[in-house]
Design an enzyme around this catalytic site. Structure first.
Site: not given
Length: 560
Positions: A280, A414, A195, A283, A329, A55, A85
């Site tokens: 608050y 994905e 990637n 302090r 990734f 791959y 991409h």
């Protein structure tokens, strides 16, 4: 020009901040990293020679991973993935951000697990050192399967496509004067380039550095408000914080004591006053900001790991002869700490706005209404507090966690994504908002201190006030207010108040981590006409030992 020798996978947080803030430092790759790079690339070539199907090397990508690509189309495959991409939209990321992204990419690719040739890494280094910054749109990544779209835009100029900025001027990918050659990507190289989590991580690191500055500024400005409001120093007593055992709280309380000192003319003037307790927002500053510091330290640890991690896919383990496909990734670690930093930024602004509200309320602060004489005719700080409230409220929306949202992509291959890129990117807007809130408090606290004249605060508080008063005068009567806020914001974002805070307070500027973890620096500096090339400065600190920096007299850097 200083030269930084990058030992792959060993960048410290201080080094990352130093290189982020110093564009003129030249970056070179350490010789010892080259053999691993070459061995990794050779392993990819061995896969092709043995006609194995792996791959990312000779297959399609994502849902198309089962489709084998023939040998005569492998170069086209790598070029095609970069082009297809590169789908980002929106404004281009700032050059400083792009430089940090490229540095992280080089740091990851150089570790010898990515199967990429040395010439490709050297081409990215050349872009860094010639200040040739790819134009990367800020939107279009979901932070899983890497920051695919933005990293594709980073890779475009390497193959003669896309755009770059050089000294602010745009140049087209095929006509870049600083580029030595247009590359033809070898098998796996396109995938290795696009990637990874480098965009998410770089933006989160920027957010971390901004958050550290906001925290330190908040301690200084909050200390100024303590005396402007004639509040008690008792809440900062170390015994209170010791018994709770929260390290961030202990460190922040120590910083307040450092700035406020044991006493001042102002504090002595109300030692026997009838006020029992302060609100608050005054302090509980060590408790709130200390909790913020704890999150900052955690984020620093995660981001330093990620900055040195290898996050592309598949990974080449050349010593074992294995190429393994996994999921490094996925940017979930980055997304979660970015969400945490968002809450920190929002809280720093939220409690600051409440202190502003205290100061302008004469029934609480015993100062003139809205911090101006002749109120009624003059509105003083009335609308400045409104601006602070608007900014603090806007950050409440921004602080909604990004990582809890996930839209599946790539035909459900994905099916869970991190949204880390947006989680980190929105920190910039949030930090600008909180800087605006702190700017209003800075102006208000200085105004309140001036109303306490002739009584003085502590020396450090008076120094902080003087920094502002060099550029912004006392608000005697109504005037155009926005320029004052703008100046105060500039003083804050240019880190003018960091020098007043103990250097050990924040991770990237301290001599020692809050969690007492010793960090060994490997900073190598070369100078022109300097014969001590490649000399290591190994010190048990996070600050960089550099003679151009402010030190504490022992060579330890106080501010980066």
């Amino acid at each position: 020009m200083d030269v930084f020798t990058l030992v792959p996978g060993s960048l410290s947080l201080a080094e990352l901040r130093y290189l982020y803030e110093n564009e003129n430092v030249r970056i070179e790759l350490a010789e010892e990293g080259i053999s691993a790079i070459n061995a990794s690339a050779a392993e990819v070539q061995r896969v092709l020679e043995e006609s194995r199907v792996v791959y990312g090397i000779n297959t399609g990508f994502g849902l198309l991973a089962t489709q084998r690509v023939e040998a005569d189309e492998l170069e086209l495959l790598q070029r095609s993935i970069v082009l297809s991409h590169a789908t980002g939209v929106g404004n281009f990321l700032p050059d400083k951000s792009v430089r940090l992204i490229m540095l992280l990419k080089v740091n990851a690719l150089s570790q010898g697990f990515s199967g990429i040739r040395l010439c490709v890494i050297e081409a990215i280094l050349n872009m860094i050192n010639t200040k040739t910054y790819p134009c990367i749109p800020e939107k279009g990544s979901v932070g899983a399967s890497g920051d695919l779209a933005p990293l594709s835009h980073l890779a475009l100029p390497l193959i003669g496509e896309g755009e770059v900025r050089i000294n602010g001027e745009l140049h087209q990918g095929g006509d870049i004067p600083t580029m030595k050659e247009i590359l033809t990507l070898a098998p796996k190289e396109g995938l290795a380039l696009l990637n990874g989590t480098q965009v998410s991580t770089a933006l989160a690191l920027e957010g971390l550095f901004r958050t550290e500055n906001l925290l330190c500024t908040a301690v200084v400005v909050g200390s100024m408000t303590v005396d402007a409001a004639r509040a008690s120093r008792t809440p900062f007593d170390p015994r209170i914080h010791k018994v709770r055992r929260q390290r961030g709280q202990i460190a922040v309380a120590d910083a307040f004591r450092h700035i406020l000192g044991k006493s001042s003319e102002i504090s002595a003037s109300h030692s026997n006053c009838g006020r029992v307790q302060d609100p608050y927002s005054l302090r509980c500053q060590p408790q709130v900001l200390g909790a913020c510091l704890n999150q900052i330290v955690h984020a620093a640890d995660i981001l330093e790991c990620e900055a040195n991690g290898v996050t592309d896919n598949p990974l080449v383990f050349h010593e074992d002869g294995d190429i393994l496909s996994g999921g490094n990734f996925h940017a979930e670690p980055v997304g979660l700490v970015a969400d945490s930093l968002a809450c920190v930024i929002a809280e720093i602004g939220s409690i600051s706005e409440r202190r502003i509200a205290f100061l302008i309320d004469s029934s609480l602060s015993q100062l003139p209404p809205f911090l101006v004489e002749h109120s009624g005719v003059n509105s003083g700080f009335m609308l400045a507090q409104v601006t602070a409230a608007a900014l603090a409220s806007e950050n409440k929306v921004f602080a909604h966690p990004a990582t809890v949202d996930s839209l599946p992509t790539s035909a459900n291959q994905e099916d869970h994504v991190s949204m880390a890129t947006f989680a980190a990117r929105r920190l910039r807007d949030m930090a600008e908002n909180t800087a605006g809130v702190l700017a209003v408090e800075l102006l208000a606290a200085c105004q309140g201190l001036d109303f306490r004249n002739p009584l003085k605060s502590s020396p450090i508080v008076e120094k902080a006030k003087a920094i502002l008063r060099e550029e912004v005068s006392f608000y005697k009567s109504d005037r155009y207010f926005a320029p004052d806020i703008k100046i105060a914001i500039r003083l804050i974002t240019s880190q003018q108040f960091l020098q007043l805070v103990p250097a050990s307070l924040c991770p990237s500027t301290s001599n020692e981590l809050l969690l007492s973890e010793k960090v060994e620096m490997k900073m190598e500096t070369k100078r022109n006409d300097n014969s001590n090339d490649n000399q290591h400065n190994d010190v048990n600190q996070i600050g960089i030992n550099n003679d151009k920096k402010d030190t504490d007299g022992k060579g330890n850097v106080l501010v980066i």
